[in-house]
Design a protein around this motif. Structure first.
Motif, PDB file in Angstrom:
ATOM      1  N   ARG A 226       0.845  -1.208   0.000  1.00 47.57           N
ATOM      2  CA  ARG A 226       0.000   0.000   0.000  1.00 47.57           C
ATOM      3  C   ARG A 226       0.876   1.253   0.000  1.00 47.57           C
ATOM      4  O   ARG A 226       0.566   2.220  -0.691  1.00 47.57           O
ATOM      5  CB  ARG A 226      -0.941  -0.001   1.214  1.00 47.57           C
ATOM      6  CG  ARG A 226      -2.025  -1.080   1.195  1.00 47.57           C
ATOM      7  CD  ARG A 226      -2.945  -1.004  -0.010  1.00 47.57           C
ATOM      8  NE  ARG A 226      -4.031  -1.977   0.059  1.00 47.57           N
ATOM      9  CZ  ARG A 226      -4.554  -2.607  -0.999  1.00 47.57           C
ATOM     10  NH1 ARG A 226      -4.091  -2.374  -2.221  1.00 47.57           N
ATOM     11  NH2 ARG A 226      -5.551  -3.451  -0.845  1.00 47.57           N
ATOM     12  N   MET A 228       3.649   1.590  -1.362  1.00 49.68           N
ATOM     13  CA  MET A 228       4.226   1.774  -2.698  1.00 49.68           C
ATOM     14  C   MET A 228       3.154   2.107  -3.736  1.00 49.68           C
ATOM     15  O   MET A 228       3.451   2.186  -4.936  1.00 49.68           O
ATOM     16  CB  MET A 228       4.989   0.507  -3.120  1.00 49.68           C
ATOM     17  CG  MET A 228       6.328   0.350  -2.399  1.00 49.68           C
ATOM     18  SD  MET A 228       7.124  -1.263  -2.697  1.00 49.68           S
ATOM     19  CE  MET A 228       7.727  -1.073  -4.380  1.00 49.68           C
ATOM     20  N   GLY A 229       1.908   2.232  -3.291  1.00 47.26           N
ATOM     21  CA  GLY A 229       0.849   2.682  -4.193  1.00 47.26           C
ATOM     22  C   GLY A 229       0.030   1.584  -4.841  1.00 47.26           C
ATOM     23  O   GLY A 229      -0.765   1.845  -5.746  1.00 47.26           O
ATOM     24  N   TYR A 230       0.160   0.319  -4.384  1.00 45.89           N
ATOM     25  CA  TYR A 230      -0.646  -0.769  -4.947  1.00 45.89           C
ATOM     26  C   TYR A 230      -2.118  -0.604  -4.546  1.00 45.89           C
ATOM     27  O   TYR A 230      -2.436  -0.429  -3.371  1.00 45.89           O
ATOM     28  CB  TYR A 230      -0.103  -2.114  -4.461  1.00 45.89           C
ATOM     29  CG  TYR A 230      -0.967  -3.291  -4.855  1.00 45.89           C
ATOM     30  CD1 TYR A 230      -1.038  -3.704  -6.180  1.00 45.89           C
ATOM     31  CD2 TYR A 230      -1.730  -3.976  -3.900  1.00 45.89           C
ATOM     32  CE1 TYR A 230      -1.844  -4.775  -6.548  1.00 45.89           C
ATOM     33  CE2 TYR A 230      -2.529  -5.047  -4.258  1.00 45.89           C
ATOM     34  CZ  TYR A 230      -2.593  -5.439  -5.586  1.00 45.89           C
ATOM     35  OH  TYR A 230      -3.393  -6.499  -5.940  1.00 45.89           O
ATOM     36  N   LYS A 231      -3.017  -0.662  -5.541  1.00 42.97           N
ATOM     37  CA  LYS A 231      -4.435  -0.419  -5.251  1.00 42.97           C
ATOM     38  C   LYS A 231      -5.307  -1.667  -5.409  1.00 42.97           C
ATOM     39  O   LYS A 231      -6.507  -1.622  -5.146  1.00 42.97           O
ATOM     40  CB  LYS A 231      -4.970   0.665  -6.212  1.00 42.97           C
ATOM     41  CG  LYS A 231      -4.255   2.014  -6.116  1.00 42.97           C
ATOM     42  CD  LYS A 231      -5.156   3.038  -5.493  1.00 42.97           C
ATOM     43  CE  LYS A 231      -4.492   4.334  -5.049  1.00 42.97           C
ATOM     44  NZ  LYS A 231      -3.092   4.574  -5.335  1.00 42.97           N
TER      45      LYS A 231
END
Ligand code: PHE
Length: 367
Positions: A226, A228-231
């Protein structure tokens, strides 16, 4: 004459039946061990005699590792003379211990060890849970059908037979039936830093990240994902199932789906409801999954001793192996010809910081 009287008296008073309990009480997956121990303690407080004798529980700590699991099993059988052993939790540890139980002809009942190798080719090893071909298929159906996943990045703990196996069973179904793409990234139990693997998953553009290891690493990797920007979605196997997942992972594990054996919310039968009430009363908290399966493993062994009408481990094993329709708090248990329990897979989601029941998938749905 007095001496004879004394001997008879002492046999009566001091005779006991010893059951070994082999658990990860310290080390990487100690939360699983603690919860299982609580379930067994509750069961013991409700039933502590069999065949008119007192049962004694002998605990042995595997420190969450294979070598110690095998050593501890040998100690329980050779020194403590236990007639049966409950445990372990992790498949790799159960497999290591099983070699010893099999050689000594003492029955072992694994609690949540789901890898097929735990019981394969063995006469004295059984378990109270389903196995990973079923669990992997259920996860693939959930990812393919419900989440409509096309690309799944799988985090594989290469130290754990469970993780490697579950990954393969998932892959088989997901590639064949759903024509999905898979990226495997590897780590080892105890790792804390997953940015390299996550960078790969992000570059692969996965819509699902699947974890086939245990709660500690899942919680940390989810947080880092999260950050690192994982959606996308997170899914996992039963290795996620300890309240510690949420304690460590916090907001990052919100929404994560996992397959498992039991969730207190879905308790329907009287004995399942009574278990939840008694557990809350004794420990002031809801039972985690491992508590329910630990409870069932103990009760199943005691029930088998009753049916065997004997303290002989070989006879007890025969009774365990012929268990049919045993009413457990995690559902009915039939032990099949390979020592495995035939049971449903439950899907649970982390919602509002709690484990919430989603659905049940039975073996007949996964043909
Ligand atoms: N099923 C896992 C294994 O076989 C172990 C496990 C234990 C999973 C407890 C969840 C909870 O290794």
């Amino acid at each position: 004459f007095l001496l004879i009287l004394f001997l008879i008296f002492s046999i009566f008073v001091f005779s006991e039946i010893k059951i070994g309990v082999l658990l990860p009480l310290t080390g990487g997956i100690s939360a699983f061990g603690d919860w299982t121990k609580k379930g067994i303690e509750l069961a013991y407080s409700q039933k502590s005699t069999v065949l008119g004798e007192k049962i004694t529980l002998v605990y042995a700590d595997t420190r969450s590792e294979k070598t110690e699991a095998a050593n501890a099993m040998a100690r329980l059988i050779d020194k403590e003379k236990v007639v049966a052993v409950i445990g372990e939790i992790a498949s790799s540890n159960s497999i290591a211990a099983a070699e010893i139980a099999e050689a000594r002809k003492v029955p072992q009942v694994a609690v949540t060890s789901t890898n097929p190798l735990v019981t394969q080719g063995k006469k004295f090893v059984s378990r109270v849970c389903f196995i990973d071909p079923l669990q992997g298929t259920a996860l693939a159906e959930f990812a393919g059908k419900t989440l409509k996943a096309k690309k799944v990045a799988i985090f594989v703990d290469i130290e754990q037979d469970y993780s490697v196996g579950l990954t393969n069973y998932f892959k088989e179904r997901f590639e064949k039936k759903y024509k999905g793409q898979i990226l495997e990234v590897r780590y080892k139990s105890g790792d804390q830093e997953f940015s390299a693997q996550l960078a790969q998953a992000l570059a692969f553009n996965s819509d699902v990240i699947m974890f086939t290891g245990y709660y500690n690493e899942i919680a940390l990797a989810a947080q880092q994902a999260r950050a690192m920007g994982y959606k996308g979605y997170f899914i996992a196997g039963d290795g996620a199932d300890a309240p510690e997942l949420i304690k460590i992972g916090g907001q990052a594990v919100e929404g994560l789906y996992f397959t498992t054996h039991y969730v207190p919310e879905a308790a329907k039968t009287k004995i399942a409801k009574d278990f939840v009430d008694a557990f809350k009363k004794k420990f002031n908290t809801l039972p985690a999954m491992n508590a329910a399966l630990g409870y069932d493993a103990y009760m199943l062994i005691v029930n088998a001793i009753e049916r065997a009408k004997s303290k002989d481990p070989v006879k007890i094993n025969e009774a365990i192996r012929s268990t049919k329709g045993f009413q457990g708090v995690s559902g009915n248990i039939d032990i099949d010809e390979n020592g495995n329990a035939v049971k449903d897979v439950i899907i649970v989601q982390v919602k509002g910081g709690k484990f919430t029941y989603v659905t049940t998938i039975g073996p007949e749905d996964l043909k």
